[in-house]
Structure formats: structure tokens, C-alpha cells
Design a protein around this motif. Structure first.
Motif, PDB file in Angstrom:
ATOM      1  N   VAL A 310     -25.759  -5.854  52.790  1.00 43.82           N
ATOM      2  CA  VAL A 310     -26.691  -6.959  53.015  1.00 43.82           C
ATOM      3  C   VAL A 310     -26.064  -7.888  54.050  1.00 43.82           C
ATOM      4  CG1 VAL A 310     -27.706  -6.850  50.707  1.00 43.82           C
ATOM      5  CG2 VAL A 310     -25.745  -8.337  51.116  1.00 43.82           C
ATOM      6  N   ALA A 311     -26.897  -8.627  54.759  1.00 45.38           N
ATOM      7  CA  ALA A 311     -26.409  -9.520  55.805  1.00 45.38           C
ATOM      8  C   ALA A 311     -25.552 -10.621  55.211  1.00 45.38           C
ATOM      9  CB  ALA A 311     -27.583 -10.116  56.583  1.00 45.38           C
ATOM     10  N   ASP A 312     -24.502 -11.002  55.944  1.00 41.44           N
ATOM     11  CA  ASP A 312     -23.608 -12.068  55.511  1.00 41.44           C
ATOM     12  C   ASP A 312     -23.227 -12.890  56.743  1.00 41.44           C
ATOM     13  OD1 ASP A 312     -21.501 -12.722  53.024  1.00 41.44           O
ATOM     14  OD2 ASP A 312     -20.743 -13.216  55.008  1.00 41.44           O
ATOM     15  N   VAL A 351     -22.987  -7.651  42.097  1.00 34.05           N
ATOM     16  CA  VAL A 351     -23.805  -6.620  41.459  1.00 34.05           C
ATOM     17  C   VAL A 351     -25.217  -7.152  41.271  1.00 34.05           C
ATOM     18  CG1 VAL A 351     -24.071  -5.163  39.412  1.00 34.05           C
ATOM     19  CG2 VAL A 351     -21.778  -5.688  40.267  1.00 34.05           C
ATOM     20  N   ARG A 352     -26.191  -6.327  41.572  1.00 29.38           N
ATOM     21  CA  ARG A 352     -27.595  -6.695  41.353  1.00 29.38           C
ATOM     22  C   ARG A 352     -28.247  -5.646  40.451  1.00 29.38           C
ATOM     23  NH1 ARG A 352     -29.465  -9.508  46.012  1.00 29.38           N
ATOM     24  NH2 ARG A 352     -27.734 -10.745  46.847  1.00 29.38           N
ATOM     25  N   THR A 353     -29.041  -6.098  39.507  1.00 31.55           N
ATOM     26  CA  THR A 353     -29.749  -5.189  38.595  1.00 31.55           C
ATOM     27  C   THR A 353     -31.188  -5.012  39.048  1.00 31.55           C
ATOM     28  OG1 THR A 353     -28.346  -5.849  36.736  1.00 31.55           O
ATOM     29  CG2 THR A 353     -30.447  -4.788  36.213  1.00 31.55           C
ATOM     30  N   LEU A 354     -31.633  -3.771  39.171  1.00 29.31           N
ATOM     31  CA  LEU A 354     -32.989  -3.431  39.597  1.00 29.31           C
ATOM     32  C   LEU A 354     -33.653  -2.569  38.538  1.00 29.31           C
ATOM     33  CD1 LEU A 354     -32.253  -2.411  43.304  1.00 29.31           C
ATOM     34  CD2 LEU A 354     -33.035  -4.640  42.480  1.00 29.31           C
ATOM     35  N   ASN A 355     -34.977  -2.514  38.591  1.00 30.41           N
ATOM     36  CA  ASN A 355     -35.707  -1.625  37.677  1.00 30.41           C
ATOM     37  C   ASN A 355     -35.403  -0.169  37.981  1.00 30.41           C
ATOM     38  OD1 ASN A 355     -36.948  -3.738  36.297  1.00 30.41           O
ATOM     39  ND2 ASN A 355     -38.646  -3.826  37.764  1.00 30.41           N
ATOM     40  N   ALA A 356     -35.261   0.136  39.271  1.00 26.55           N
ATOM     41  CA  ALA A 356     -34.956   1.504  39.679  1.00 26.55           C
ATOM     42  C   ALA A 356     -34.338   1.482  41.076  1.00 26.55           C
ATOM     43  CB  ALA A 356     -36.215   2.365  39.684  1.00 26.55           C
ATOM     44  N   ILE A 357     -33.448   2.444  41.346  1.00 28.69           N
ATOM     45  CA  ILE A 357     -32.857   2.604  42.677  1.00 28.69           C
ATOM     46  C   ILE A 357     -33.796   3.492  43.493  1.00 28.69           C
ATOM     47  CG2 ILE A 357     -30.856   3.393  43.981  1.00 28.69           C
ATOM     48  CD1 ILE A 357     -30.229   1.076  42.091  1.00 28.69           C
ATOM     49  N   PRO A 358     -34.277   3.024  44.638  1.00 30.10           N
ATOM     50  CA  PRO A 358     -35.172   3.864  45.444  1.00 30.10           C
ATOM     51  C   PRO A 358     -34.449   5.083  46.005  1.00 30.10           C
ATOM     52  CG  PRO A 358     -34.586   1.859  46.647  1.00 30.10           C
ATOM     53  CD  PRO A 358     -34.034   1.700  45.267  1.00 30.10           C
ATOM     54  N   ARG A 359     -34.980   6.261  45.705  1.00 36.70           N
ATOM     55  CA  ARG A 359     -34.389   7.509  46.175  1.00 36.70           C
ATOM     56  C   ARG A 359     -35.477   8.421  46.724  1.00 36.70           C
ATOM     57  NH1 ARG A 359     -29.103   8.858  44.391  1.00 36.70           N
ATOM     58  NH2 ARG A 359     -28.175   7.308  42.981  1.00 36.70           N
ATOM     59  N   SER A 360     -35.074   9.326  47.605  1.00 38.20           N
ATOM     60  CA  SER A 360     -36.010  10.302  48.156  1.00 38.20           C
ATOM     61  C   SER A 360     -36.253  11.415  47.146  1.00 38.20           C
ATOM     62  CB  SER A 360     -35.443  10.892  49.447  1.00 38.20           C
ATOM     63  OG  SER A 360     -34.333  11.728  49.152  1.00 38.20           O
ATOM     64  N   ALA A 369     -35.252   0.855  51.967  1.00 39.11           N
ATOM     65  CA  ALA A 369     -36.027   0.332  50.835  1.00 39.11           C
ATOM     66  C   ALA A 369     -35.128  -0.501  49.920  1.00 39.11           C
ATOM     67  CB  ALA A 369     -36.674   1.480  50.063  1.00 39.11           C
ATOM     68  N   LEU A 370     -33.876  -0.033  49.732  1.00 37.82           N
ATOM     69  CA  LEU A 370     -32.962  -0.769  48.868  1.00 37.82           C
ATOM     70  C   LEU A 370     -32.611  -2.128  49.455  1.00 37.82           C
ATOM     71  CD1 LEU A 370     -31.265  -0.842  46.329  1.00 37.82           C
ATOM     72  CD2 LEU A 370     -29.489   0.485  47.522  1.00 37.82           C
ATOM     73  N   ARG A 371     -32.396  -2.159  50.768  1.00 35.05           N
ATOM     74  CA  ARG A 371     -32.126  -3.459  51.414  1.00 35.05           C
ATOM     75  C   ARG A 371     -33.290  -4.421  51.197  1.00 35.05           C
ATOM     76  NH1 ARG A 371     -30.390  -0.095  55.875  1.00 35.05           N
ATOM     77  NH2 ARG A 371     -28.115   0.016  55.921  1.00 35.05           N
ATOM     78  N   GLY A 372     -34.500  -3.872  51.287  1.00 37.68           N
ATOM     79  CA  GLY A 372     -35.683  -4.718  51.064  1.00 37.68           C
ATOM     80  C   GLY A 372     -35.714  -5.316  49.678  1.00 37.68           C
ATOM     81  N   LEU A 373     -35.306  -4.531  48.674  1.00 43.18           N
ATOM     82  CA  LEU A 373     -35.287  -5.016  47.296  1.00 43.18           C
ATOM     83  C   LEU A 373     -34.201  -6.069  47.095  1.00 43.18           C
ATOM     84  CD1 LEU A 373     -35.765  -1.666  45.359  1.00 43.18           C
ATOM     85  CD2 LEU A 373     -37.444  -3.502  45.622  1.00 43.18           C
ATOM     86  N   LEU A 374     -33.112  -5.939  47.829  1.00 42.57           N
ATOM     87  CA  LEU A 374     -31.989  -6.869  47.654  1.00 42.57           C
ATOM     88  C   LEU A 374     -32.137  -8.133  48.467  1.00 42.57           C
ATOM     89  CD1 LEU A 374     -29.020  -4.327  47.625  1.00 42.57           C
ATOM     90  CD2 LEU A 374     -30.063  -5.454  45.682  1.00 42.57           C
TER      91      LEU A 374
END
Length: 374
Positions: A310-312, A351-360, A369-374
Motif C-alpha cells: 500500500v502507498a506510504d 494486519v488487516r482482516t477481510l471477508n475474503a482474499i480476492p483470488r483468480s 483488487a486487494l489493493r482496492g480493498l485495503l
């Protein structure tokens, strides 16, 4: 805080092999012997970098190549014996070592900033040594700006490499009198391929380099200062990988164009899965492989986890562990286990908790997609 430093002129003409060791590079054991006897190398320097697949590689550059690169930078910035460098980068990285090559050719003096990096001590050293030139990474520029430290009057140019200098940080630095000049460089080229001269975000390609892009917009660079290849240690043995004669295909998407008689390069972004943190290149794939192995070791096979950048503002990027189906204690245990195996700049920051990790469909983590969620 600072001490005078410059290798003797004989260093640049003598044979043998010099390895840019540091306390964090034990993998260099036996490299010089392999180069001398296996490659019959003479007058070479080796600097560590990360390979495309994340395997740590040692880039083999001749001293002649380093001097060719240094001469091109000296000409671009008008560096002469009247200049004084303040060396604030480690010399086991090519960015710091390149300053010594430029000073050797130009006759300029070099002083080294000793001890742990501090923006205030850097400015004080600039004043005490009457430095006119320095080379920094964006993180160091960030620290100068955050502390609102003004540039000493004699400091005429600060070359910024090792990562992207965003427009906001550049503007803040300029407002404080720091004459920052963005550069585009890599270990394999010994120093800069392009440096600030062109309008906007583009950089002027130095005349020693030939650059081109393929159908995907990925840069290939060739020229007399390019490294010869990579030394890679696997299973306790060294092997050599040549860089093709047609040039090095990088991981970077760029735009190349002509303006006002200059060939310019505009950096557009890096290929997926490769990021820069504190000036260091980090490949996410091997870290994700460690996550998968750790999930099994810790009995987390039914839960999911992935690493993402993620950007810092200070580090350019930082790494986050995204988890799904884990408790806080389980996630913390995984973070701890990962960080025990990672270099300091690769450490998982949070650490970030998500409903699901986006996978192909094939199970690959969808980083965008994961960056978008974070």
C-alpha cells in the motif's frame, strides 16, 4: 558525524574482484573466488540486488563500466573539482558507491555521514563540510521536509534515486531550497540511466544509453556501462547468468519520446508484484510463498492470507498482511513468523482482516483488487 573518504586511484585500475559486502549480506561467501576462478573476472565489482523471482542476485559490473556511468553523470550535472560530496548512502549499494566513482573522475572531495541517518545531522554535516552535492532516496527527502529543514546555501544539487519522488514531496523540498533532481537508475546500470532535464515528469536519457520499449511498454536498456550478468547462490553453489547482448529487459513500464532535441523517459509504473520500499526492490511472490508455507506450519490451511503493498508517504510503499478467517492472535502469530524471516525493509507493518482474499480461478492473489480493498 562525518569523515573524509575516497578510495585511492589505484583501486580503479587494479585487477581482482571487489564485493560490496555488508552485515546483511552473508550470501557473499565464496563469490570473489568464484568470479576470479570460474569467470576469470578481473577488475569487477559485485552489488546485491533482488532477481525477478525474488532470488537474491549479485550484479557483476566492471570498474570500467562504473567509470563510464560516473562520467555521464558528471557531464550531465557539471560536476568538477570545485564540488564537495556528502555521502549519505551506504557504499554497499551502487547508489552510494557511484559517488566515489564520480569523485575519482572529477577530483571532487567526499565526506561521509557516519552513524544512523538523521535529517538534522545531515544538514549539520552539509554545513560543516560545505557540501555542494548529495545523493538521497525519497525517504531521506521526506525526513528533511517533515522536519522543515532548509537547504544550506552551498548545496547546489541533490540527486534523488532509489524510488519515485512524488510531485508533492518534490515541491515541498524545492520550497525549502533543496535543489532536488529526480533520476532513474538501477544496480545493473551502475548509476543513472536518465536524469531530470525534460519538462514535467520526464527525464533526459544520458547519451551512453540506448533505451526502447516492447509491445507491453516495458523498458529494455543497453549501453557500455551495463552489467555483464548475475551471480546467484543456490544450494551452496554459485552459478552465473549472462545479461543478453541486446540489453536488459527491466520490470518498468516507461514512455520514451523526443522533445527539444532530447531523448526523454517518463516512468509509468512497475510490473505487477514488484515494489520499492525505502529504495529497495521487493518482489511479493516469494513473501506470498512463505505465507502459504507458514499457514500450513501453523495449521492455518483453512484460513487465508496474502501480502500486499500500500502507498506510504515516507517509505513509498509498505507491506500489509491481509487475512481472512483468522483470529487476532492467529494473525499476529503469522505476522511474527513472517517478520522473523524477512529483511528489515520487507517487514509486515500491519494486519488487516477481510471477508475474503480476492483470488483468480487458479488461486492467484489478485493484487489490484486487494489493493482496492485495503
Amino acid at each position: 558525524m562525518e569523515t573524509a573518504v575516497k578510495p585511492g586511484p589505484e583501486f580503479w585500475t587494479e585487477g581482482g574482484v571487489w564485493v560490496a559486502n555488508s552485515e546483511t549480506t552473508p550470501e557473499a561467501e565464496g563469490l570473489a573466488e568464484m568470479a576470479l576462478h570460474g569467470l576469470k573476472a578481473q577488475g569487477w565489482c559485485f552489488f546485491q540486488t533482488s532477481g525477478t523471482e525474488g532470488v537474491r542476485k549479485w550484479v557483476g559490473l566492471t570498474k570500467e563500466a562504473l567509470l563510464i556511468s560516473a562520467d555521464a553523470v558528471n557531464r550531465h550535472f557539471g560536476i568538477t573539482a570545485e564540488d564537495r560530496w556528502l555521502l549519505a548512502l551506504p557504499t554497499h549499494h551502487v547508489g552510494g558507491f557511484g559517488i566515489l566513482a564520480r569523485a575519482h573522475l572529477s577530483g571532487s572531495a567526499v565526506s561521509r555521514l557516519e552513524g544512523k541517518w538523521s535529517a538534522l545531522s545531515f544538514v549539520e554535516a552539509c554545513e560543516s563540510t560545505q557540501a555542494t552535492l548529495a545523493s538521497l532516496v525519497p525517504t531521506q527527502v521526506f525526513d528533511l521536509v517533515a522536519a522543515r529543514l532548509r537547504a544550506p546555501a552551498r548545496m547546489r544539487a541533490v540527486l534523488v534515486g532509489g524510488g519515485a519522488l512524488n510531485a508533492e514531496l518534490e515541491a515541498e523540498a524545492l520550497a525549502l531550497g533543496w535543489q532536488v533532481h529526480r533520476t532513474y537508475a538501477m544496480t545493473e546500470t551502475g548509476s543513472s540511466v536518465a536524469a531530470q532535464s525534460c519538462p514535467g515528469s520526464a527525464l533526459k536519457v544520458l547519451p551512453i544509453w540506448q533505451v526502447r520499449t516492447d509491445a507491453e511498454g516495458v523498458l529494455t536498456v543497453s549501453g557500455p556501462a551495463l552489467a555483464r550478468g548475475y551471480a546467484v547462490r543456490e544450494g551452496g553453489c554459485w552459478r552465473w547468468e549472462n545479461i543478453p547482448g541486446e540489453g536488459l529487459r527491466t520490470r518498468d513500464h516507461v514512455e520514451i519520446f523526443e522533445t527539444d532535441g532530447m531523448r526523454c523517459l517518463r516512468f509509468m509504473g512497475r510490473m505487477a508484484g514488484t515494489v520499492k520500499i525505502l529504495g529497495e526492490l521487493v518482489t511479493l511472490g516469494p513473501i506470498q510463498d512463505r505465507i502459504e508455507a507458514l499457514r500450513l506450519k501453523l495449521g492455518r490451511g483453512t484460513a487465508d492470507a496474502a501480502v500486499c503493498d500500500v502507498a506510504d508517504a515516507r517509505r513509498e510503499s509498505r507491506l500489509v498482511l491481509a487475512v481472512s478467517g483468522m483470529s487476532e492472535s492467529e494473525a499476529a502469530e503469522m505476522q511474527k513468523g513472517l517478520n522473523e524471516t524477512l529483511r528489515l525493509f520487507e517487514q509486515i507493518q500491519d494486519v488487516r482482516t477481510l471477508n475474503a482474499i480476492p483470488r483468480s480461478d487458479l488461486g492467484k492473489v489478485l493484487l489490484s483488487a486487494l489493493r482496492g480493498l485495503l
